[in-house]
Design an enzyme around this catalytic site. Structure first.
Site, PDB file in Angstrom:
ATOM      1  N   ARG A  41       0.771  -1.172  -0.152  1.00  0.00           N
ATOM      2  CA  ARG A  41       0.017   0.070  -0.038  1.00  0.00           C
ATOM      3  C   ARG A  41       1.026   1.159  -0.112  1.00  0.00           C
ATOM      4  NH1 ARG A  41      -2.529  -3.306   3.897  1.00  0.00           N
ATOM      5  NH2 ARG A  41      -1.212  -2.857   5.526  1.00  0.00           N
ATOM      6  N   ARG A 101       8.474 -12.786  21.462  1.00  0.00           N
ATOM      7  CA  ARG A 101       9.048 -12.456  22.706  1.00  0.00           C
ATOM      8  C   ARG A 101       9.425 -13.684  23.864  1.00  0.00           C
ATOM      9  NH1 ARG A 101       5.021  -7.561  23.679  1.00  0.00           N
ATOM     10  NH2 ARG A 101       6.011  -5.910  22.141  1.00  0.00           N
ATOM     11  N   CYS A 130       5.745  -2.401  25.763  1.00  0.00           N
ATOM     12  CA  CYS A 130       5.996  -0.951  26.026  1.00  0.00           C
ATOM     13  C   CYS A 130       5.696  -0.694  27.678  1.00  0.00           C
ATOM     14  CB  CYS A 130       5.131  -0.070  25.640  1.00  0.00           C
ATOM     15  SG  CYS A 130       3.530  -0.346  25.406  1.00  0.00           S
ATOM     16  N   HIS A 243       2.878   6.443  28.608  1.00  0.00           N
ATOM     17  CA  HIS A 243       1.909   5.207  29.438  1.00  0.00           C
ATOM     18  C   HIS A 243       2.299   5.917  30.845  1.00  0.00           C
ATOM     19  CE1 HIS A 243       1.122   2.840  25.841  1.00  0.00           C
ATOM     20  NE2 HIS A 243       1.670   2.133  26.181  1.00  0.00           N
TER      21      HIS A 243
HETATM   22  P1  A2P Z   1       1.421   0.365   5.807  1.00  0.00           P
HETATM   23  O1  A2P Z   1       1.673   1.832   6.340  1.00  0.00           O
HETATM   24  O2  A2P Z   1       1.965   0.237   4.394  1.00  0.00           O
HETATM   25  O3  A2P Z   1       0.172  -0.234   6.207  1.00  0.00           O
HETATM   26  P2  A2P Z   1       1.142   1.277  12.994  1.00  0.00           P
HETATM   27  O4  A2P Z   1       1.692   0.231  14.151  1.00  0.00           O
HETATM   28  O5  A2P Z   1       1.291   2.575  13.513  1.00  0.00           O
HETATM   29  O6  A2P Z   1      -0.446   0.901  12.641  1.00  0.00           O
HETATM   30  O7  A2P Z   1       2.039   0.994  11.526  1.00  0.00           O
HETATM   31  C1  A2P Z   1       1.994  -0.433  10.975  1.00  0.00           C
HETATM   32  C2  A2P Z   1       3.154  -0.360  10.045  1.00  0.00           C
HETATM   33  O8  A2P Z   1       3.219  -1.815   9.495  1.00  0.00           O
HETATM   34  C3  A2P Z   1       2.969   0.515   8.999  1.00  0.00           C
HETATM   35  O9  A2P Z   1       4.274   1.008   8.507  1.00  0.00           O
HETATM   36  C4  A2P Z   1       2.378  -0.381   7.876  1.00  0.00           C
HETATM   37  O10 A2P Z   1       2.548  -0.325   6.851  1.00  0.00           O
HETATM   38  C5  A2P Z   1       3.129  -1.742   8.317  1.00  0.00           C
HETATM   39  N1  A2P Z   1       2.645  -3.046   7.883  1.00  0.00           N
HETATM   40  C6  A2P Z   1       1.367  -3.503   8.107  1.00  0.00           C
HETATM   41  N2  A2P Z   1       1.292  -4.791   7.592  1.00  0.00           N
HETATM   42  C7  A2P Z   1       2.060  -4.985   6.811  1.00  0.00           C
HETATM   43  C8  A2P Z   1       2.670  -5.969   5.837  1.00  0.00           C
HETATM   44  N3  A2P Z   1       2.015  -7.162   5.593  1.00  0.00           N
HETATM   45  N4  A2P Z   1       3.868  -5.973   5.266  1.00  0.00           N
HETATM   46  C9  A2P Z   1       4.825  -4.791   5.545  1.00  0.00           C
HETATM   47  N5  A2P Z   1       4.445  -3.549   6.307  1.00  0.00           N
HETATM   48  C10 A2P Z   1       3.007  -3.727   7.138  1.00  0.00           C
END
Ligand code: A2P
Length: 347
Positions: A41, A101, A130, A243
């Site tokens: 995305r 973990r 955290c 927190h």
């Molecule tokens: P993306 O922005 O493309 O969805 P947060 O914890 O703030 O929600 O962020 C989650 C992070 O993990 C974002 O950078 C998100 O990217 C990434 N992410 C979520 N799913 C995947 C995946 N399947 N592969 C790579 N990155 C991921």
């Protein structure tokens, strides 16, 4: 070696991922190159790294060749799937999710507490929860001197602990309420604006939440002491960052509040703010973006012989996630441990 390091931040578009890039830059992390990864995305979008921008690349199984160190903050499912590919390619992973973990092959590390555990890493190192991190930065020095037998902790956790979507939900609901609209619940089961939810992560068989049991189990693993008993209640509060925790400990040996204050004022990563007469105590609104874990309201528990109460506050996105992960990476470099000896362990 460190001058030639290529470092990946996985989950670079998220709340913690962005803070990781900020922290790596601010601490002048010794990398020759930093690469940013997220899901398909976000591929092609930009994230800030100091005054420059990095182009986000799509995370795939085969991207880890030539990357020496990857710091993951992209959720447990992504870590479970991709961290083994990284380790198999010889890339050391520091993972911020809960996926690894409690795995015996993976050290669970708070550098101020148990950096020595890194020596035995096999390619994947876990960053603790955290709430556990900030509690243990403060409790370790007290445990060393007085022997903690039991911990009773109640947390007041910020919405950024749920990532960007938690931050957006609180913002949106506050706006909706001020504009006379019904707030929609997308991320949490109930409204978080002007409310408190005694519920973080899923409920387990024993009626505790997974978040509460993380505090119990991770504490024992990090302190390497199963005799420390922990009971936790974790609540989500309508605060964006930091927190807070009310912590009660019972110790083997007596330690006075005054002794605890002196001990903690010399402890690494801890800052004591504790002067009730001057109304000085730590609070989330005043700790945002700070590195230390703050402790105050230190006082003796008058209901038992050897007990203390205290109030602990830290920036959950920083010490609770990004900073702790970067400190682990720094410690790996310092100890010359940015290498995977047996690449087959996780595959
Ligand atoms: P993306 O922005 O493309 O969805 P947060 O914890 O703030 O929600 O962020 C989650 C992070 O993990 C974002 O950078 C998100 O990217 C990434 N992410 C979520 N799913 C995947 C995946 N399947 N592969 C790579 N990155 C991921």
């Amino acid at each position: 070696m460190s001058q030639n390091l290529t470092v990946a931040v996985v989950g670079a578009t998220g709340a913690v991922g962005r803070e990781m890039l900020k922290t790596l830059h601010a601490r002048q992390f010794p990398a020759a190159s930093i690469r940013a990864f997220a899901s398909a995305r976000s591929a092609g979008s930009k994230v800030a790294y100091g005054d420059t921008e990095l182009t986000v690349e799509e995370l795939k199984e085969d991207i880890f060749d030539g990357i020496h160190l990857a710091i993951f903050s992209a959720g447990g499912a992504t870590s479970s799937k991709f961290a083994p590919y990284a380790a198999h390619a010889g890339c050391v992973v520091v993972d911020n999710s809960a996926a690894w973990r409690m795995d015996d092959r993976c050290p669970l590390v708070v550098p101020e507490v148990n950096a020595h555990a890194l020596e035995k890493h096999q390619g994947i190192i876990a960053n603790p929860n955290c709430s556990t991190i900030q509690m243990l930065v403060v409790l370790k020095p007290l445990h060393d001197v007085a022997g903690i037998r039991r911990v009773i902790v109640s947390t007041y956790q910020a919405v950024s602990g749920t990532g960007q979507k938690g931050i957006e939900e609180l913002e949106r609901q506050v706006r909706d309420l001020f504009n006379g609209r019904d707030p929609e619940n997308k991320t949490y089961p109930y409204r978080i604006a002007f409310n408190v939810l005694p519920h973080i992560d899923v409920f387990l068989e024993n009626d505790y939440t997974k978040e509460e049991m993380k505090m119990v189990n991770e504490t024992v693993k990090i302190l390497e002491d199963p005799s420390v008993r922990v009971t936790a209640t974790c609540a989500r509060v309508p605060v964006f960052f930091c927190h807070a925790e009310s912590v009660n400990i019972e110790t083997e040996k007596k330690i006075s509040a005054k002794e605890a204050r002196i001990l903690l004022s010399q402890a690494p990563g801890v800052k004591v703010i504790d002067n009730p007469r001057e109304l000085l105590y730590p609070m989330p609104a005043y700790c945002i973006g700070d590195d230390p874990t703050y402790v105050g309201r230190i006082r003796e528990d008058e209901t038992i012989d050897n007990g203390l109460n205290m109030w602990i506050v830290a920036d959950n996105v920083r010490k609770g996630a990004a900073l702790n992960a970067v400190q682990i990476a720094e410690e790996l470099i310092r100890r010359d441990l940015v290498r995977v000896t047996d690449k087959s362990v996780f595959m």
